[in-house]
Design an enzyme around this catalytic site. Structure first.
Site, PDB file in Angstrom:
ATOM      1  N   TYR A  54      -7.970 -32.497  21.020  1.00  0.00           N
ATOM      2  CA  TYR A  54      -7.202 -33.733  20.806  1.00  0.00           C
ATOM      3  C   TYR A  54      -6.908 -34.432  22.149  1.00  0.00           C
ATOM      4  O   TYR A  54      -7.091 -35.651  22.284  1.00  0.00           O
ATOM      5  CB  TYR A  54      -5.900 -33.371  20.086  1.00  0.00           C
ATOM      6  CG  TYR A  54      -5.028 -34.536  19.699  1.00  0.00           C
ATOM      7  CD1 TYR A  54      -5.337 -35.312  18.583  1.00  0.00           C
ATOM      8  CD2 TYR A  54      -3.883 -34.844  20.420  1.00  0.00           C
ATOM      9  CE1 TYR A  54      -4.526 -36.375  18.215  1.00  0.00           C
ATOM     10  CE2 TYR A  54      -3.063 -35.899  20.051  1.00  0.00           C
ATOM     11  CZ  TYR A  54      -3.383 -36.663  18.957  1.00  0.00           C
ATOM     12  OH  TYR A  54      -2.581 -37.711  18.588  1.00  0.00           O
ATOM     13  N   LYS A  65      -8.128 -38.130  23.402  1.00  0.00           N
ATOM     14  CA  LYS A  65      -7.168 -39.186  23.731  1.00  0.00           C
ATOM     15  C   LYS A  65      -7.257 -39.612  25.201  1.00  0.00           C
ATOM     16  O   LYS A  65      -7.014 -40.775  25.541  1.00  0.00           O
ATOM     17  CB  LYS A  65      -5.746 -38.739  23.380  1.00  0.00           C
ATOM     18  CG  LYS A  65      -5.527 -38.519  21.874  1.00  0.00           C
ATOM     19  CD  LYS A  65      -5.766 -39.798  21.093  1.00  0.00           C
ATOM     20  CE  LYS A  65      -5.432 -39.658  19.627  1.00  0.00           C
ATOM     21  NZ  LYS A  65      -5.606 -40.912  18.878  1.00  0.00           N
TER      22      LYS A  65
HETATM   23  P1  NAP Z   1      -1.504 -39.517  10.012  1.00  0.00           P
HETATM   24  O1  NAP Z   1      -0.200 -39.774   9.387  1.00  0.00           O
HETATM   25  O2  NAP Z   1      -2.154 -38.185   9.835  1.00  0.00           O
HETATM   26  O3  NAP Z   1      -2.536 -40.672   9.586  1.00  0.00           O
HETATM   27  C1  NAP Z   1      -3.844 -40.645  10.064  1.00  0.00           C
HETATM   28  C2  NAP Z   1      -4.588 -41.867   9.586  1.00  0.00           C
HETATM   29  O4  NAP Z   1      -5.929 -41.798  10.125  1.00  0.00           O
HETATM   30  C3  NAP Z   1      -4.696 -41.936   8.081  1.00  0.00           C
HETATM   31  O5  NAP Z   1      -4.485 -43.260   7.651  1.00  0.00           O
HETATM   32  C4  NAP Z   1      -6.148 -41.522   7.819  1.00  0.00           C
HETATM   33  O6  NAP Z   1      -6.717 -42.180   6.708  1.00  0.00           O
HETATM   34  C5  NAP Z   1      -6.839 -42.027   9.072  1.00  0.00           C
HETATM   35  N1  NAP Z   1      -8.121 -41.370   9.283  1.00  0.00           N
HETATM   36  C6  NAP Z   1      -8.351 -40.059   9.543  1.00  0.00           C
HETATM   37  N2  NAP Z   1      -9.679 -39.828   9.647  1.00  0.00           N
HETATM   38  C7  NAP Z   1     -10.290 -41.031   9.465  1.00  0.00           C
HETATM   39  C8  NAP Z   1     -11.636 -41.454   9.468  1.00  0.00           C
HETATM   40  N3  NAP Z   1     -12.630 -40.592   9.683  1.00  0.00           N
HETATM   41  N4  NAP Z   1     -11.914 -42.763   9.229  1.00  0.00           N
HETATM   42  C9  NAP Z   1     -10.914 -43.647   9.012  1.00  0.00           C
HETATM   43  N5  NAP Z   1      -9.609 -43.295   8.989  1.00  0.00           N
HETATM   44  C10 NAP Z   1      -9.310 -41.996   9.213  1.00  0.00           C
HETATM   45  O7  NAP Z   1      -1.416 -39.698  11.602  1.00  0.00           O
HETATM   46  P2  NAP Z   1      -0.443 -40.620  12.484  1.00  0.00           P
HETATM   47  O8  NAP Z   1       0.622 -39.752  13.020  1.00  0.00           O
HETATM   48  O9  NAP Z   1      -0.088 -41.849  11.758  1.00  0.00           O
HETATM   49  O10 NAP Z   1      -1.423 -40.957  13.707  1.00  0.00           O
HETATM   50  C11 NAP Z   1      -2.045 -42.220  13.861  1.00  0.00           C
HETATM   51  C12 NAP Z   1      -2.647 -42.286  15.254  1.00  0.00           C
HETATM   52  O11 NAP Z   1      -1.623 -42.103  16.225  1.00  0.00           O
HETATM   53  C13 NAP Z   1      -3.684 -41.208  15.521  1.00  0.00           C
HETATM   54  O12 NAP Z   1      -4.721 -41.689  16.327  1.00  0.00           O
HETATM   55  C14 NAP Z   1      -2.885 -40.163  16.278  1.00  0.00           C
HETATM   56  O13 NAP Z   1      -3.704 -39.353  17.074  1.00  0.00           O
HETATM   57  C15 NAP Z   1      -1.969 -41.055  17.094  1.00  0.00           C
HETATM   58  N6  NAP Z   1      -0.766 -40.380  17.570  1.00  0.00           N
HETATM   59  C16 NAP Z   1       0.146 -39.871  16.699  1.00  0.00           C
HETATM   60  C17 NAP Z   1       1.274 -39.228  17.224  1.00  0.00           C
HETATM   61  C18 NAP Z   1       2.343 -38.635  16.341  1.00  0.00           C
HETATM   62  O14 NAP Z   1       3.270 -38.012  16.879  1.00  0.00           O
HETATM   63  N7  NAP Z   1       2.299 -38.816  15.008  1.00  0.00           N
HETATM   64  C19 NAP Z   1       1.443 -39.094  18.609  1.00  0.00           C
HETATM   65  C20 NAP Z   1       0.483 -39.642  19.445  1.00  0.00           C
HETATM   66  C21 NAP Z   1      -0.619 -40.279  18.926  1.00  0.00           C
HETATM   67  P3  NAP Z   1      -7.113 -41.459   5.307  1.00  0.00           P
HETATM   68  O15 NAP Z   1      -5.941 -40.647   4.884  1.00  0.00           O
HETATM   69  O16 NAP Z   1      -7.403 -42.628   4.436  1.00  0.00           O
HETATM   70  O17 NAP Z   1      -8.336 -40.624   5.608  1.00  0.00           O
END
Ligand code: NAP
Length: 258
Positions: free
Chosen positions: A166, A170
């Site tokens: 990861y 990133k």
């Molecule tokens: P999440 O709740 O798990 O949601 C992930 C999203 O990504 C879902 O809408 C999912 O869509 C989509 N996705 C996954 N695989 C995909 C693919 N192959 N093609 C298209 N869409 C895909 O995660 P989140 O926490 O909202 O994270 C969103 C972003 O922020 C990510 O890049 C994550 O790395 C980043 N981030 C999150 C955090 C945190 O603390 N939550 C911290 C730093 C960075 P489906 O369900 O429709 O597949």
């Protein structure tokens, strides 16, 4: 004399803009879609597995007076991304804002990490952003404007034990952001990254209680962030108020990366 800014300059600042948000069916992506739609943008809600949730979001946005359409596509698939872009261009003619938000985790210590889990995370988190930018770049260049916001992570800035795949994806996304920013800058296209810290979504809800407590303990501000915290910064980078900012990484992390 300084120009006066009326409240209306901010409320619907993205009116008429077409915004593609990947992974917008849930979590941070959903929050970004809601925010950009509330500012007047037509949002294209990309999803992969969660079609129902994407549909519900589009309906919610429409009910609130906004414009949204769902587009299914696995962003890790280069050819499928070409099809998604073609579908969008055929219908809307252009894209003004691209938010590469789709992301997954497959956490494990390096010694236990499988090749499959390494590849999966790199394919979605890093190659996914390459795929959408690669297919949309010619349209951004032609129109001589555009905003690309890539959702990185504090893990890509600092590294994180148990997240080699990861963190690599990133950190790679930051390099990709800076390189593409340099390539597109002269044509008025801004490319930036947002690095969220510890945000309350399904991704972090899946962690054990102990891991969540350790996560919060690493935040100087002492709390998790919300999807709205991230969406506000993305909205700033997607609008005209950030027109002279490109190639930057903005940490929205309660101080984790200080
Ligand atoms: P999440 O709740 O798990 O949601 C992930 C999203 O990504 C879902 O809408 C999912 O869509 C989509 N996705 C996954 N695989 C995909 C693919 N192959 N093609 C298209 N869409 C895909 O995660 P989140 O926490 O909202 O994270 C969103 C972003 O922020 C990510 O890049 C994550 O790395 C980043 N981030 C999150 C955090 C945190 O603390 N939550 C911290 C730093 C960075 P489906 O369900 O429709 O597949």
């Amino acid at each position: 004399m300084e120009e006066e800014i009326s409240k209306s300059d901010y409320t619907k600042e993205l009116t008429g803009k077409i915004a593609l948000i990947t992974g917008a069916s849930r979590g941070i992506g959903r929050g970004i879609a809601r925010k950009l739609a509330s500012l007047g943008a037509t949002v294209l809600v990309n999803y992969n597995g969660s079609e129902q949730k994407a549909q519900e979001l589009a309906e919610e946005i429409a009910a609130a007076g906004g414009c949204a359409e769902c587009i299914g596509c696995d962003v890790s698939d280069f050819t499928a991304c070409a099809g998604m872009v073609e579908q969008i261009i055929t219908k809307y003619g252009h894209v003004d804002i691209l938010v590469n938000n789709a992301g997954v985790t497959r956490d494990n210590l390096l010694m236990r990490m499988s090749e499959e889990d390494y590849d999966k995370v790199l394919d979605i988190n890093l190659k996914g952003a390459f795929n959408t930018m690669r297919h949309l770049a010619k349209y951004f260049l032609k129109q001589r404007s555009g905003k690309i916001v890539n959702i990185s992570s504090v893990s890509g800035v600092l590294g994180n034990a148990g997240q080699a795949n990861y963190s690599a994806s990133k950190a790679g996304l930051i390099g990709l952001t800076k390189s593409v920013a340099r390539e597109l800058a002269s044509r008025g296209v801004c490319v930036n990254a947002v690095a969220p810290g510890f945000i309350d979504t399904e991704m972090t809800q899946a962690l054990s209680e102990k891991a969540r407590e350790a996560g919060v303990a690493a935040v100087p501000m002492g709390r998790m962030g919300s999807v709205e915290d991230i969406a506000e910064t993305v909205a700033f980078l997607a609008g005209d108020r950030s027109n002279y900012i490109t190639g930057q990484v903005i940490c929205v992390d309660g101080g984790m990366a200080i």
